[in-house]
Design a protein around this motif. Structure first.
Motif, PDB file in Angstrom:
ATOM      1  N   LEU A 177      -3.756  -4.508  -3.748  1.00  0.00           N
ATOM      2  CA  LEU A 177      -2.541  -5.380  -3.661  1.00  0.00           C
ATOM      3  C   LEU A 177      -1.495  -4.905  -4.478  1.00  0.00           C
ATOM      4  O   LEU A 177      -0.260  -4.859  -4.206  1.00  0.00           O
ATOM      5  CB  LEU A 177      -2.659  -6.717  -3.553  1.00  0.00           C
ATOM      6  CG  LEU A 177      -3.408  -7.405  -2.541  1.00  0.00           C
ATOM      7  CD1 LEU A 177      -3.604  -9.006  -2.624  1.00  0.00           C
ATOM      8  CD2 LEU A 177      -2.999  -7.380  -0.993  1.00  0.00           C
ATOM      9  N   VAL A 178      -1.831  -4.538  -5.668  1.00  0.00           N
ATOM     10  CA  VAL A 178      -0.787  -4.254  -6.727  1.00  0.00           C
ATOM     11  C   VAL A 178      -0.761  -2.711  -7.004  1.00  0.00           C
ATOM     12  O   VAL A 178       0.420  -2.173  -6.922  1.00  0.00           O
ATOM     13  CB  VAL A 178      -1.082  -4.877  -7.825  1.00  0.00           C
ATOM     14  CG1 VAL A 178      -0.225  -4.435  -9.257  1.00  0.00           C
ATOM     15  CG2 VAL A 178      -1.046  -6.343  -7.803  1.00  0.00           C
ATOM     16  N   LEU A 179      -2.099  -2.044  -7.153  1.00  0.00           N
ATOM     17  CA  LEU A 179      -1.857  -0.668  -7.472  1.00  0.00           C
ATOM     18  C   LEU A 179      -1.679   0.483  -6.305  1.00  0.00           C
ATOM     19  O   LEU A 179      -0.940   1.503  -6.574  1.00  0.00           O
ATOM     20  CB  LEU A 179      -3.101  -0.206  -8.303  1.00  0.00           C
ATOM     21  CG  LEU A 179      -3.087  -1.021  -9.792  1.00  0.00           C
ATOM     22  CD1 LEU A 179      -4.492  -0.685 -10.399  1.00  0.00           C
ATOM     23  CD2 LEU A 179      -1.807  -0.797 -10.653  1.00  0.00           C
ATOM     24  N   ASP A 180      -2.630   0.441  -5.438  1.00  0.00           N
ATOM     25  CA  ASP A 180      -2.472   1.075  -4.164  1.00  0.00           C
ATOM     26  C   ASP A 180      -1.162   1.227  -3.370  1.00  0.00           C
ATOM     27  O   ASP A 180      -0.915   2.424  -3.132  1.00  0.00           O
ATOM     28  CB  ASP A 180      -3.582   0.847  -3.104  1.00  0.00           C
ATOM     29  CG  ASP A 180      -5.192   0.886  -3.631  1.00  0.00           C
ATOM     30  OD1 ASP A 180      -5.149   1.468  -4.708  1.00  0.00           O
ATOM     31  OD2 ASP A 180      -5.931   0.533  -2.941  1.00  0.00           O
ATOM     32  N   PRO A 181      -0.467   0.111  -3.518  1.00  0.00           N
ATOM     33  CA  PRO A 181       0.980   0.328  -2.737  1.00  0.00           C
ATOM     34  C   PRO A 181       1.760   1.411  -3.630  1.00  0.00           C
ATOM     35  O   PRO A 181       2.846   1.846  -3.082  1.00  0.00           O
ATOM     36  CB  PRO A 181       1.440  -0.964  -2.687  1.00  0.00           C
ATOM     37  CG  PRO A 181       0.211  -1.853  -2.804  1.00  0.00           C
ATOM     38  CD  PRO A 181      -0.779  -1.192  -3.573  1.00  0.00           C
ATOM     39  N   LEU A 182       1.493   1.462  -5.022  1.00  0.00           N
ATOM     40  CA  LEU A 182       2.641   2.235  -5.872  1.00  0.00           C
ATOM     41  C   LEU A 182       2.339   3.952  -5.331  1.00  0.00           C
ATOM     42  O   LEU A 182       1.055   4.176  -5.222  1.00  0.00           O
ATOM     43  CB  LEU A 182       2.137   1.999  -7.044  1.00  0.00           C
ATOM     44  CG  LEU A 182       2.495   0.588  -7.489  1.00  0.00           C
ATOM     45  CD1 LEU A 182       2.187   0.501  -8.997  1.00  0.00           C
ATOM     46  CD2 LEU A 182       3.920   0.245  -7.273  1.00  0.00           C
ATOM     47  N   THR A 183       3.623   4.528  -5.214  1.00  0.00           N
ATOM     48  CA  THR A 183       3.203   5.904  -5.495  1.00  0.00           C
ATOM     49  C   THR A 183       2.785   6.551  -6.620  1.00  0.00           C
ATOM     50  O   THR A 183       2.802   5.821  -7.608  1.00  0.00           O
ATOM     51  CB  THR A 183       4.617   6.628  -5.116  1.00  0.00           C
ATOM     52  OG1 THR A 183       5.368   6.504  -6.486  1.00  0.00           O
ATOM     53  CG2 THR A 183       5.464   5.901  -3.898  1.00  0.00           C
ATOM     54  N   HIS A 184       2.451   7.792  -6.651  1.00  0.00           N
ATOM     55  CA  HIS A 184       2.082   8.059  -7.882  1.00  0.00           C
ATOM     56  C   HIS A 184       2.868   8.298  -8.835  1.00  0.00           C
ATOM     57  O   HIS A 184       2.708   7.980  -9.957  1.00  0.00           O
ATOM     58  CB  HIS A 184       1.366   9.867  -7.656  1.00  0.00           C
ATOM     59  CG  HIS A 184       0.016   9.779  -6.935  1.00  0.00           C
ATOM     60  ND1 HIS A 184      -1.113   9.487  -7.434  1.00  0.00           N
ATOM     61  CD2 HIS A 184       0.165  10.209  -5.565  1.00  0.00           C
ATOM     62  CE1 HIS A 184      -2.059   9.858  -6.412  1.00  0.00           C
ATOM     63  NE2 HIS A 184      -1.284  10.048  -5.283  1.00  0.00           N
ATOM     64  N   GLY A 185       4.338   8.527  -8.546  1.00  0.00           N
ATOM     65  CA  GLY A 185       5.435   8.467  -9.671  1.00  0.00           C
ATOM     66  C   GLY A 185       5.575   7.114 -10.156  1.00  0.00           C
ATOM     67  O   GLY A 185       5.636   6.932 -11.138  1.00  0.00           O
ATOM     68  N   GLN A 186       5.252   6.022  -9.442  1.00  0.00           N
ATOM     69  CA  GLN A 186       5.425   4.634  -9.737  1.00  0.00           C
ATOM     70  C   GLN A 186       4.228   4.264 -10.576  1.00  0.00           C
ATOM     71  O   GLN A 186       4.413   3.561 -11.761  1.00  0.00           O
ATOM     72  CB  GLN A 186       5.382   3.662  -8.685  1.00  0.00           C
ATOM     73  CG  GLN A 186       6.851   3.604  -7.890  1.00  0.00           C
ATOM     74  CD  GLN A 186       6.736   2.976  -6.515  1.00  0.00           C
ATOM     75  OE1 GLN A 186       5.736   3.004  -5.999  1.00  0.00           O
ATOM     76  NE2 GLN A 186       7.835   2.221  -6.399  1.00  0.00           N
ATOM     77  N   GLN A 187       3.176   4.997 -10.476  1.00  0.00           N
ATOM     78  CA  GLN A 187       1.800   4.474 -11.242  1.00  0.00           C
ATOM     79  C   GLN A 187       2.196   5.179 -12.650  1.00  0.00           C
ATOM     80  O   GLN A 187       1.522   4.981 -13.565  1.00  0.00           O
ATOM     81  CB  GLN A 187       0.794   5.091 -10.630  1.00  0.00           C
ATOM     82  CG  GLN A 187       0.222   4.305  -9.289  1.00  0.00           C
ATOM     83  CD  GLN A 187      -1.054   5.008  -8.536  1.00  0.00           C
ATOM     84  OE1 GLN A 187      -1.603   5.819  -9.114  1.00  0.00           O
ATOM     85  NE2 GLN A 187      -1.369   4.197  -7.593  1.00  0.00           N
TER      86      GLN A 187
END
Length: 110
Positions: free
Chosen positions: A66-76
């Motif tokens: 719910l929190v990490l997977d929706p983030l793009t690699h750039g956001q991560q």
């Protein structure tokens, strides 16, 4: 118990009702304060701790989903910016008018 009610933004009566349901599940227990028997002490049981330990891997997976997977690699790669967004959300006013879904173990309508 009064101190916990204050931390949770709840009334002592509501907390006592919730705690009673936790006791019925075997997850909590009350005892008299040895220094002043008028005040109850509250404790979570080993059974509760085992339940939390068993749920931890599921919780970790859900947070990832719910929190990490929706983030793009750039956001991560920008954890500071993401953390600031989360902290702003956490500092938002807390709702006090919520109710539990019918049928949960804490639901008082059972």
């Amino acid at each position: 118990m009064s101190e916990v009610a204050g931390y949770t933004g709840s009334t002592l009566s509501r907390l006592s009702n919730v705690f009673g349901r936790l006791e019925k599940c075997g997850w909590a227990q009350r005892s008299a304060d040895p220094s002043d028997g008028r005040y109850p002490l509250a404790a979570l049981t080993e059974e509760w701790q085992e339940t939390v330990r068993a749920a931890a891997p599921i919780q970790v997976e859900e947070v990832r989903r719910l929190v990490l997977d929706p983030l793009t690699h750039g956001q991560q790669r920008q954890p500071d910016a993401v953390a600031q967004c989360i902290l702003r959300a956490l500092n938002a006013p807390c709702r006090t008018d919520w109710t539990l879904p019918v049928g949960t173990f804490l639901d008082s309508r059972k």
